[in-house]
Design a protein around this motif. Structure first.
Motif, mmCIF file in Angstrom:
data_model
loop_
_atom_site.group_PDB
_atom_site.id
_atom_site.type_symbol
_atom_site.label_atom_id
_atom_site.label_comp_id
_atom_site.label_asym_id
_atom_site.label_seq_id
_atom_site.Cartn_x
_atom_site.Cartn_y
_atom_site.Cartn_z
ATOM 1 N N TYR B 271 50.926 57.197 34.565
ATOM 2 C CA TYR B 271 51.203 56.160 35.499
ATOM 3 C C TYR B 271 50.274 55.578 36.193
ATOM 4 O O TYR B 271 50.009 54.226 36.434
ATOM 5 C CB TYR B 271 52.473 56.465 35.919
ATOM 6 N N ILE B 272 49.299 56.638 36.780
ATOM 7 C CA ILE B 272 48.402 56.139 37.720
ATOM 8 C C ILE B 272 47.258 55.616 37.126
ATOM 9 O O ILE B 272 46.628 54.775 37.823
ATOM 10 C CB ILE B 272 48.426 57.185 38.851
ATOM 11 N N ALA B 273 47.048 56.169 36.053
ATOM 12 C CA ALA B 273 45.611 55.445 35.455
ATOM 13 C C ALA B 273 45.586 54.235 35.192
ATOM 14 O O ALA B 273 44.544 53.471 35.440
ATOM 15 C CB ALA B 273 45.466 56.301 34.155
ATOM 16 N N PRO B 274 46.649 53.332 34.650
ATOM 17 C CA PRO B 274 46.624 52.086 34.423
ATOM 18 C C PRO B 274 46.314 51.433 36.017
ATOM 19 O O PRO B 274 45.733 50.035 36.000
ATOM 20 C CB PRO B 274 47.685 51.457 33.915
ATOM 21 N N VAL B 275 47.056 51.694 36.997
ATOM 22 C CA VAL B 275 46.817 51.089 38.321
ATOM 23 C C VAL B 275 45.316 51.347 38.939
ATOM 24 O O VAL B 275 44.742 50.463 39.315
ATOM 25 C CB VAL B 275 47.872 51.931 39.495
ATOM 26 N N LEU B 276 44.689 52.514 38.703
ATOM 27 C CA LEU B 276 43.339 52.835 39.244
ATOM 28 C C LEU B 276 42.286 51.966 38.311
ATOM 29 O O LEU B 276 41.328 51.520 38.799
ATOM 30 C CB LEU B 276 43.067 54.299 39.179
ATOM 31 N N ASP B 277 42.894 51.813 36.904
ATOM 32 C CA ASP B 277 41.861 50.945 36.173
ATOM 33 C C ASP B 277 41.831 49.663 36.628
ATOM 34 O O ASP B 277 40.683 49.075 36.612
ATOM 35 C CB ASP B 277 42.338 51.293 34.580
ATOM 36 N N ILE B 279 42.305 48.565 39.652
ATOM 37 C CA ILE B 279 41.554 48.183 40.668
ATOM 38 C C ILE B 279 40.157 48.452 40.549
ATOM 39 O O ILE B 279 39.215 47.572 40.930
ATOM 40 C CB ILE B 279 41.693 49.681 41.866
ATOM 41 N N VAL B 280 39.588 49.275 39.497
ATOM 42 C CA VAL B 280 38.277 49.183 39.139
ATOM 43 C C VAL B 280 37.739 47.893 38.183
ATOM 44 O O VAL B 280 36.529 47.292 38.764
ATOM 45 C CB VAL B 280 37.933 50.454 38.246
ATOM 46 N N GLN B 281 38.657 47.448 37.508
ATOM 47 C CA GLN B 281 38.352 46.232 37.014
ATOM 48 C C GLN B 281 38.167 44.928 38.135
ATOM 49 O O GLN B 281 37.180 44.117 37.874
ATOM 50 C CB GLN B 281 39.401 45.890 35.833
ATOM 51 N N THR B 282 39.226 44.905 39.000
ATOM 52 C CA THR B 282 39.185 43.983 39.837
ATOM 53 C C THR B 282 37.827 44.149 41.003
ATOM 54 O O THR B 282 37.326 42.956 41.143
ATOM 55 C CB THR B 282 40.462 44.005 40.612
ATOM 56 N N ALA B 283 37.523 45.070 40.996
ATOM 57 C CA ALA B 283 36.218 45.538 41.878
ATOM 58 C C ALA B 283 34.887 44.783 41.260
ATOM 59 O O ALA B 283 34.043 44.461 42.055
ATOM 60 C CB ALA B 283 36.156 46.836 42.428
ATOM 61 N N ARG B 284 35.037 44.629 39.931
ATOM 62 C CA ARG B 284 33.807 44.279 39.057
ATOM 63 C C ARG B 284 33.536 42.673 39.247
ATOM 64 O O ARG B 284 32.712 42.205 39.129
ATOM 65 C CB ARG B 284 33.992 44.424 38.004
ATOM 66 N N ILE B 285 34.925 42.278 39.570
ATOM 67 C CA ILE B 285 34.853 40.628 39.641
ATOM 68 C C ILE B 285 34.215 39.915 40.967
ATOM 69 O O ILE B 285 34.721 40.567 42.086
ATOM 70 C CB ILE B 285 36.169 40.033 39.462
ATOM 71 N N PRO B 286 33.147 39.258 40.748
ATOM 72 C CA PRO B 286 32.463 38.957 42.004
ATOM 73 C C PRO B 286 33.264 38.278 43.058
ATOM 74 O O PRO B 286 34.354 37.342 42.366
ATOM 75 C CB PRO B 286 31.265 37.958 41.344
ATOM 76 N N THR B 287 33.048 38.553 44.315
ATOM 77 C CA THR B 287 34.048 37.900 45.269
ATOM 78 C C THR B 287 34.039 36.183 45.249
ATOM 79 O O THR B 287 32.660 35.989 45.166
ATOM 80 C CB THR B 287 34.148 38.345 46.564
ATOM 81 N N GLN B 288 34.696 35.439 45.118
ATOM 82 C CA GLN B 288 34.693 33.756 45.084
ATOM 83 C C GLN B 288 34.781 33.602 46.457
ATOM 84 O O GLN B 288 35.647 34.080 47.316
ATOM 85 C CB GLN B 288 35.925 33.203 44.397
#
Lengths: 77, 292
Positions: B271-277, B279-288
């Protein structure tokens, strides 16, 4: 185990639940909400009353004793 | 395997809380996004040892778990005079923020369980800008009490035994015996009155009903995960809380109770792996740039 009712029995504390609640509690894998003595008292399916000192000072013992029939009695229908 | 050394490293950091230096023990592993983990009431950071030892998570996160003062290897502060320990919302919030500041963590993710889940909601209400994401396990704005906490610390009842026996029912029946016993062991080792003192925050001082609607999940994403066997913070409590928070992500976890990370680490990982994943994917998106 003595079948109820017993007339004029003295008691110190009691934990009472209906046969259906015990059947759920004693399933091999009880369902959520039916798996612990306090889950049953919180939901109102069981009542704990009296002098609770003996019960609370030996809580895990009483939990383990009352869970012994788990998986050994016929499941609720 | 004899000789195997886990990748977890434990150290002490001095943290000023309520104008006094507290010597706080923390363990960490990995590198990347800071992920601060909060233990349950009356226990300590050992609950997080499986997450800390997870090699996949450690590739993306600096996973940190600390013992609250009075818990585990974090002693009470030197100025403590032996009076009754009571955790308050203000002290708990300050402890977390001061700990993150002392380690110079840059917008950490905070994941807390039980009282840790409750305080995560308060962080979301009052300090969202300081955090990258917040994860509440077994979290709700309030839950109905189910026992009298005066049993937890009295001279004629063994505190460790009664605390462990009470919370034993919050563990799912499917959880492995070894991790069940380990989870309860921490309760048996807790200092006298500490579990009760933590529950002062939970029961008396930390009622967040009516306040969680102020949470802005656009500013800081909020995840709420609750085990189906938790009859203390029930799935209904979490769902009710989430219903008043726009954008809150909710997951009800099967075959888990009130201590998901320690009672059944393998099941919790699902259950926690998709949540942490996420967060990782979101962190890779450049801040607009903000539209204003």
């Amino acid at each position: 185990m003595t079948p109820a009712p017993v007339l004029m029995r003295s008691w110190c504390f009691s934990y009472c639940a209906a046969p259906g609640a015990w059947a759920e509690f004693w399933r091999p894998i009880p369902r959520p909400g039916w798996h612990d003595l306090f889950a049953l008292t919180k939901s109102g399916e069981a009542i704990l009353e009296g002098d609770l000192f003996p019960f609370m000072s030996h809580l895990q013992f009483f939990k383990d004793v009352l869970a012994l029939p788990r998986g050994r009695v016929r499941a609720a229908t | 395997m004899s000789g195997f050394i886990e990748p977890i490293i434990g150290r002490y950091v001095h943290v000023e809380i309520e104008n006094e230096v507290n010597r706080i023990y923390f363990e960490e592993s990995g590198s990347g996004i800071p992920l601060v983990c909060l233990h349950t009431a009356g226990s300590d950071a050992r609950q997080w040892r499986y997450l800390l030892a997870d090699e996949t998570f450690a590739k993306h996160f600096r996973i940190i778990a600390f013992d609250m003062p009075w818990h585990g290897k974090s002693n009470p502060p030197a100025g403590w005079t032996g009076d009754e320990y009571r955790l308050t919302t203000a002290r708990y919030t300050e402890t977390i923020r001061a700990f993150c500041s002392a380690l110079s963590l840059d917008r950490p993710v905070v994941m807390g369980c039980s009282i840790g889940g409750r305080i995560v909601l308060n962080l979301a209400i009052a300090h969202a800008a300081e955090f990258r994401a917040l994860i509440g396990l077994e979290a709700a704005d309030f839950q109905a009490p189910w026992y009298d906490t005066s049993w937890l610390n009295r001279p004629d009842v063994h505190g460790g035994e009664v605390c462990a026996a009470l919370v034993s029912g919050l563990i799912a029946p499917q959880s492995p015996d070894a991790s069940r016993r380990e989870t309860l062991w921490a309760y048996k080792q807790s200092g006298p009155g500490v579990f009760k003192g933590d529950l002062y925050f939970y029961r008396v001082d930390g009622d967040l009903r009516g306040r969680v609607a102020a949470v802005d999940t656009d500013r800081c994403p909020l995840f709420l995960l609750t085990g189906e066997y938790d009859f203390s913070c029930t799935p209904a409590d979490t769902l009710r809380t989430a219903a008043s928070i726009k954008g809150a992500q909710v997951v009800i976890m099967e075959q888990l109770g009130h201590f998901p990370m320690s009672e059944n680490p393998a099941q919790f990982r699902r259950y926690i792996a998709p949540v942490l994943d996420w967060i990782v994917q979101t962190a890779r998106i450049p801040t607009q740039p903000s539209a204003g």
